[in-house]
Design an enzyme around this catalytic site. Structure first.
Site, mmCIF file in Angstrom:
data_model
loop_
_atom_site.group_PDB
_atom_site.id
_atom_site.type_symbol
_atom_site.label_atom_id
_atom_site.label_comp_id
_atom_site.label_asym_id
_atom_site.label_seq_id
_atom_site.Cartn_x
_atom_site.Cartn_y
_atom_site.Cartn_z
ATOM 1 N N TYR A 51 38.892 32.540 37.980
ATOM 2 C CA TYR A 51 39.594 32.627 39.267
ATOM 3 C C TYR A 51 39.780 31.255 39.917
ATOM 4 O O TYR A 51 39.982 31.181 41.134
ATOM 5 C CB TYR A 51 38.845 33.573 40.199
ATOM 6 C CG TYR A 51 39.089 35.040 39.901
ATOM 7 C CD1 TYR A 51 40.370 35.588 39.961
ATOM 8 C CD2 TYR A 51 38.050 35.893 39.568
ATOM 9 C CE1 TYR A 51 40.603 36.928 39.693
ATOM 10 C CE2 TYR A 51 38.268 37.247 39.302
ATOM 11 C CZ TYR A 51 39.559 37.743 39.371
ATOM 12 O OH TYR A 51 39.794 39.082 39.114
ATOM 13 N N ASN A 114 39.302 46.399 43.548
ATOM 14 C CA ASN A 114 40.558 47.081 43.194
ATOM 15 C C ASN A 114 40.652 47.468 41.716
ATOM 16 O O ASN A 114 41.739 47.598 41.173
ATOM 17 C CB ASN A 114 41.761 46.259 43.667
ATOM 18 C CG ASN A 114 41.866 44.915 42.972
ATOM 19 O OD1 ASN A 114 40.993 44.542 42.201
ATOM 20 N ND2 ASN A 114 42.937 44.195 43.246
ATOM 21 N N HIS A 117 42.225 43.995 36.881
ATOM 22 C CA HIS A 117 43.012 42.758 36.954
ATOM 23 C C HIS A 117 44.021 42.789 35.826
ATOM 24 O O HIS A 117 43.721 43.262 34.740
ATOM 25 C CB HIS A 117 42.107 41.524 36.778
ATOM 26 C CG HIS A 117 42.892 40.280 36.457
ATOM 27 N ND1 HIS A 117 43.463 39.507 37.429
ATOM 28 C CD2 HIS A 117 43.255 39.730 35.260
ATOM 29 C CE1 HIS A 117 44.122 38.505 36.852
ATOM 30 N NE2 HIS A 117 44.013 38.621 35.537
ATOM 31 N N GLU A 128 44.302 33.384 29.784
ATOM 32 C CA GLU A 128 43.212 34.314 30.109
ATOM 33 C C GLU A 128 42.647 34.974 28.846
ATOM 34 O O GLU A 128 41.432 35.116 28.706
ATOM 35 C CB GLU A 128 43.724 35.358 31.111
ATOM 36 C CG GLU A 128 44.029 34.736 32.473
ATOM 37 C CD GLU A 128 44.692 35.695 33.450
ATOM 38 O OE1 GLU A 128 44.971 35.260 34.580
ATOM 39 O OE2 GLU A 128 44.934 36.868 33.103
HETATM 40 P P1 CMP Z 1 43.138 40.082 40.826
HETATM 41 O O1 CMP Z 1 44.414 40.575 40.231
HETATM 42 O O2 CMP Z 1 41.928 40.176 40.011
HETATM 43 O O3 CMP Z 1 43.360 38.542 41.248
HETATM 44 C C1 CMP Z 1 42.740 37.965 42.364
HETATM 45 C C2 CMP Z 1 41.881 38.921 43.100
HETATM 46 O O4 CMP Z 1 41.454 38.513 44.373
HETATM 47 C C3 CMP Z 1 42.658 40.195 43.365
HETATM 48 O O5 CMP Z 1 42.879 40.879 42.169
HETATM 49 C C4 CMP Z 1 41.792 40.876 44.398
HETATM 50 O O6 CMP Z 1 40.776 41.655 43.822
HETATM 51 C C5 CMP Z 1 41.164 39.690 45.100
HETATM 52 N N1 CMP Z 1 41.723 39.576 46.440
HETATM 53 C C6 CMP Z 1 42.990 39.332 46.775
HETATM 54 N N2 CMP Z 1 43.122 39.309 48.118
HETATM 55 C C7 CMP Z 1 41.888 39.553 48.624
HETATM 56 C C8 CMP Z 1 41.373 39.655 49.932
HETATM 57 N N3 CMP Z 1 42.156 39.507 50.996
HETATM 58 N N4 CMP Z 1 40.055 39.908 50.076
HETATM 59 C C9 CMP Z 1 39.253 40.039 48.981
HETATM 60 N N5 CMP Z 1 39.698 39.945 47.712
HETATM 61 C C10 CMP Z 1 40.994 39.720 47.542
#
Ligand code: CMP
Length: 140
Positions: A51, A114, A117, A128
């Site tokens: 990340y 969520n 990814h 990745e």
């Molecule tokens: P991902 O696709 O894994 O890529 C970056 C991640 O950051 C995203 O999914 C979310 O899980 C996380 N993310 C993005 N915006 C926020 C936020 N406002 N607060 C916490 N986590 C976030």
């Protein structure tokens, strides 16, 4: 259409609820093939590297904590237009905005937790995938 690859992670909120199989069912029914898969407990170093692009974001610390809090499943998915197709199958980053039937609408708890990814471009998919898999680990 040529088959391409994308990189996927089934995140801790999903593995903790025993949803690996349920997520994989949505992926496969969406037309993508799981050609590489491994369950790992990410180290802090791996999460910070993965990340790195979000290092300056206010949620970076929370994101690294979360991704190292429990096992994840890293995956290589293959199919026609795999990167955009998987983004459709996942749904919007914020589950409140995700379409019905998407992984995030079905399973995600919040914008941070969520469930999955997926890579955002073919170029990032290659980077990745290479962080977690060798070609020998990927069997199409
Ligand atoms: P991902 O696709 O894994 O890529 C970056 C991640 O950051 C995203 O999914 C979310 O899980 C996380 N993310 C993005 N915006 C926020 C936020 N406002 N607060 C916490 N986590 C976030």
């Amino acid at each position: 259409m040529a088959a391409t690859r994308t990189f996927s992670i089934i995140k801790p909120d999903a593995t903790e609820r025993n949803l690996t199989g349920a997520v994989n069912k949505v992926i496969e029914e969406g037309g993508l093939r799981i050609v590489g898969q491994r369950r790992i407990h990410m180290t802090r170093e791996q999460a910070e590297q993965f990340y790195g692009v979000h290092k300056e974001r206010p949620f970076f610390g929370e994101l690294v904590e979360f991704m190292t809090s429990a096992p994840v499943v890293v995956q290589v998915l293959e199919g026609d237009n795999a990167v955009p197709r998987y983004r459709e199958i996942m749904g919007a980053t914020n589950p409140a905005e995700a379409d019905d039937g998407t992984i995030r609408k079905l399973f995600a708890k919040s914008i941070g937790e969520n469930s999955v990814h997926g890579s955002d471009s073919d170029e990032n998919a290659a980077i990745e995938i290479a962080q977690f898999f060798t070609e020998a680990d990927i069997v199409g």
